[in-house]
Design a protein around this motif. Structure first.
Motif, PDB file in Angstrom:
ATOM      1  N   UNK A 339       1.227 -14.740  -1.342  1.00  0.00           N
ATOM      2  CA  UNK A 339       0.862 -13.076  -1.088  1.00  0.00           C
ATOM      3  C   UNK A 339       1.128 -13.248   0.157  1.00  0.00           C
ATOM      4  N   UNK A 340       1.604 -13.668   1.242  1.00  0.00           N
ATOM      5  CA  UNK A 340       1.651 -13.277   2.146  1.00  0.00           C
ATOM      6  C   UNK A 340       2.987 -12.166   2.261  1.00  0.00           C
ATOM      7  N   UNK A 341       3.674 -13.067   1.685  1.00  0.00           N
ATOM      8  CA  UNK A 341       5.030 -11.584   1.671  1.00  0.00           C
ATOM      9  C   UNK A 341       5.269 -10.655   0.774  1.00  0.00           C
ATOM     10  N   UNK A 342       3.567 -10.727  -0.094  1.00  0.00           N
ATOM     11  CA  UNK A 342       3.771  -9.427  -0.664  1.00  0.00           C
ATOM     12  C   UNK A 342       2.067  -9.250  -1.270  1.00  0.00           C
ATOM     13  N   UNK A 343       1.641  -8.094  -0.226  1.00  0.00           N
ATOM     14  CA  UNK A 343      -0.002  -8.516   0.017  1.00  0.00           C
ATOM     15  C   UNK A 343      -0.460  -7.132  -1.509  1.00  0.00           C
ATOM     16  N   UNK A 344       0.193  -6.990  -2.297  1.00  0.00           N
ATOM     17  CA  UNK A 344      -0.069  -6.748  -3.626  1.00  0.00           C
ATOM     18  C   UNK A 344      -0.136  -7.580  -4.169  1.00  0.00           C
ATOM     19  N   UNK A 345      -0.102  -8.613  -4.364  1.00  0.00           N
ATOM     20  CA  UNK A 345      -0.504 -10.539  -5.265  1.00  0.00           C
ATOM     21  C   UNK A 345      -1.521 -10.730  -5.189  1.00  0.00           C
ATOM     22  N   UNK A 346      -2.386 -11.264  -6.393  1.00  0.00           N
ATOM     23  CA  UNK A 346      -3.870 -12.036  -6.081  1.00  0.00           C
ATOM     24  C   UNK A 346      -3.646 -12.814  -6.637  1.00  0.00           C
ATOM     25  N   UNK A 347      -4.390 -13.559  -6.900  1.00  0.00           N
ATOM     26  CA  UNK A 347      -4.311 -15.196  -6.727  1.00  0.00           C
ATOM     27  C   UNK A 347      -4.735 -15.170  -8.947  1.00  0.00           C
ATOM     28  N   UNK A 348      -3.837 -15.611  -9.751  1.00  0.00           N
ATOM     29  CA  UNK A 348      -3.952 -15.318 -10.507  1.00  0.00           C
ATOM     30  C   UNK A 348      -5.255 -16.708 -11.290  1.00  0.00           C
ATOM     31  N   UNK A 349      -4.999 -17.330 -10.462  1.00  0.00           N
ATOM     32  CA  UNK A 349      -5.855 -18.207 -10.893  1.00  0.00           C
ATOM     33  C   UNK A 349      -5.429 -19.678 -11.731  1.00  0.00           C
ATOM     34  N   UNK A 350      -4.074 -19.170 -12.425  1.00  0.00           N
ATOM     35  CA  UNK A 350      -3.673 -20.736 -13.085  1.00  0.00           C
ATOM     36  C   UNK A 350      -3.222 -21.632 -12.625  1.00  0.00           C
ATOM     37  N   UNK A 351      -3.645 -22.996 -12.975  1.00  0.00           N
ATOM     38  CA  UNK A 351      -3.103 -24.145 -12.263  1.00  0.00           C
ATOM     39  C   UNK A 351      -1.760 -24.681 -11.848  1.00  0.00           C
ATOM     40  N   UNK A 352      -0.265 -24.169 -12.576  1.00  0.00           N
ATOM     41  CA  UNK A 352       0.603 -24.239 -12.456  1.00  0.00           C
ATOM     42  C   UNK A 352       1.707 -23.544 -12.237  1.00  0.00           C
ATOM     43  N   UNK A 353       1.973 -23.562 -11.597  1.00  0.00           N
ATOM     44  CA  UNK A 353       2.740 -21.895 -10.408  1.00  0.00           C
ATOM     45  C   UNK A 353       4.555 -22.991 -10.175  1.00  0.00           C
TER      46      UNK A 353
END
Length: 466
Positions: A339-353
């Motif tokens: 998120x810090x690298x891309x301010x347009x992103x948001x936490x999607x809530x899925x467990x595994x990333x």
């Protein structure tokens, strides 16, 4: 093959599938609010068999939206359209809406999106066969159907360039015969197919066109294959270090749990499908009360599985503890960095990333396809190591299919045998509920037979995993 007169400005359609030349079916996104209402009941005038696959998706509109109807297509629903007119192909559209959608005004998909996509791909291939041979659906009889099925044993797939897999032929035969049975029940076929009825534990089963050529389904004990106990530990170790370790009779969580090992342990210890494991969300493991619980007991977690059915799945407390640690530490750090690298992103809530990757990839949810990729890489590393260190075990590993779904079968057989040995008079009922199967009798029949084949190996596995 018949020629098609296309509207001005529209490009010529690609040649008809493998029957004329190799064809790759394209998918197009349409609006979720797109609707359809059959204009006439004459399917012959509506049908154009030079078709392509389309999928309804949120937020995109199409010229098809001009066809008004009070019934909306849900996101992810796939169907066939004519390349010439852009209209849904009939009677395939009515078959798909009848078999895979539920609800009156608000339609819901009652199967996984991958399932409807596979069925529509099968029907697309069949319609290209009809188009290349100048046939309408109502002209199809046993001779035409047999010719189509035999073609898959003589021609190569335009996608892979290799002969069709046995499983592909069986799936296409199932999709096409169900479609033709739908047509026959509505009086749309000129030639009637034979139907055999036979009693089953779940009622009377009907078999459409029972004398069709082609491969038969494998016996149940070949379909339900557990991973042999000697292979479980090497496979899991290739996916990552152990999640918990015993220190002074206490279980200690690994400070750097591997996401691939975590996902494999979830499938092995809960019986989740790969898509269900990928769909787990952070709140499902973080909001569970674990303090003071015996690590070898279980807590039920709500999981929405195949057909969008909700079921309660027991998760071992030790596994939930490892998942919570991963969510609050490893995952939180990865998502925060992304998120810090891309301010347009948001936490999607899925467990595994995704743990590693370029900007825009790291921190994204792990998909079933990505899970397959990392699992296959671990399997190949295990095979290479066994070939060097243990040739006999390597031969065993090469003789079976080691897949993510095999972890689910291993869990089911382990659980079935364990509950039966502990005095459960109906272990299939418990396994059926946990796995999300529709019928207890089917589960009982499948795993009762398979458990006799694997009992000695699985008994050893239970000791290793306990």
């Amino acid at each position: 093959a018949r020629r098609r007169l296309l509207p001005v400005g529209q490009s010529l359609p690609r040649l008809r599938a493998r029957y004329v030349t190799a064809l790759t079916t394209s998918s197009h996104l349409l609006g979720e609010s797109m609707t359809y209402k059959p204009a006439v009941n004459n399917y012959r005038t509506e049908m154009n068999y030079d078709v392509e696959v389309r999928r309804s998706a949120r937020g995109r509109l199409s010229a098809m939206a001009a066809i008004v109807s009070p019934v909306h297509l849900p996101s992810g629903f796939c169907f066939l359209v004519s390349r010439a007119s852009g209209r849904p192909a009939q009677p395939a559209f009515d078959f798909l809406t009848s078999a895979y959608l539920a609800g009156a005004q608000v339609r819901e998909l009652i199967c996984a999106e991958n399932t409807i996509k596979a069925v529509v791909d099968d029907l697309s291939d069949f319609h290209h066969f009809l188009d290349a041979h100048g046939l309408w659906v109502h002209d199809v009889g046993e001779e035409a159907l047999e010719q189509y099925l035999r073609s898959m044993t003589t021609l190569k797939s335009p996608v892979t360039g290799r002969p069709y897999e046995r499983s592909t032929v069986l799936r296409r035969r199932s999709s096409v015969t169900r479609f033709l049975q739908f047509c026959q029940e509505r009086g749309l076929l000129r030639h009637r197919f034979k139907i055999e009825s036979s009693p089953t534990p779940n009622g009377i089963a009907q078999r459409f066109a029972p004398n069709l050529p082609g491969p038969r389904a494998d016996p149940i004990d070949k379909l339900v294959r557990a991973i042999e106990p000697p292979l479980l530990r090497p496979l899991l170790d290739e996916l990552g270090p152990a999640l918990v370790n015993s220190v002074d009779e206490d279980l200690v969580i690994s400070p750097q749990p591997s996401v691939s090992r975590l996902m494999a342990e979830v499938c092995l210890n809960t019986g989740l499908r790969r898509a269900e494991a990928c769909s787990l969300r952070v709140e499902q493991v973080v909001n569970v009360h674990l303090e003071g619980r015996d690590p070898f007991t279980s807590i039920a977690i709500s999981v929405r599985g195949k057909g969008r059915k909700l079921r309660q799945v027991p998760f071992p407390v030790w596994l939930l503890t490892a998942l919570r640690f991963y969510a609050q530490n490893v995952r939180a750090r990865i998502v925060s960095t992304a998120i810090k690298q891309n301010r347009q992103l948001a936490d999607h809530g899925y467990l595994f990333v995704i743990e590693k990757g370029c900007r825009g990839v790291k921190g994204r949810p792990i998909t079933p396809k990505y899970f397959n990729k990392i699992f296959a890489s671990a399997r190949e590393r295990m095979l290479a190591r066994l070939m060097r260190d243990d040739p006999e075990l390597h031969r065993l590993a090469k003789s079976i299919r080691i897949t993510i779904h095999a972890l689910r079968h291993t869990f089911a057989l382990l659980t079935y045998i364990q509950r039966r040995n502990f005095g459960d008079a109906s272990p299939g009922k418990y396994v059926q509920a946990v796995l999300g199967h529709s019928y207890q009798e089917t589960t009982e029949r499948i795993y009762l037979r398979s458990s006799h084949v694997f009992e000695s190996e699985l008994s050893e596995a239970m000791e290793q995993l306990s």
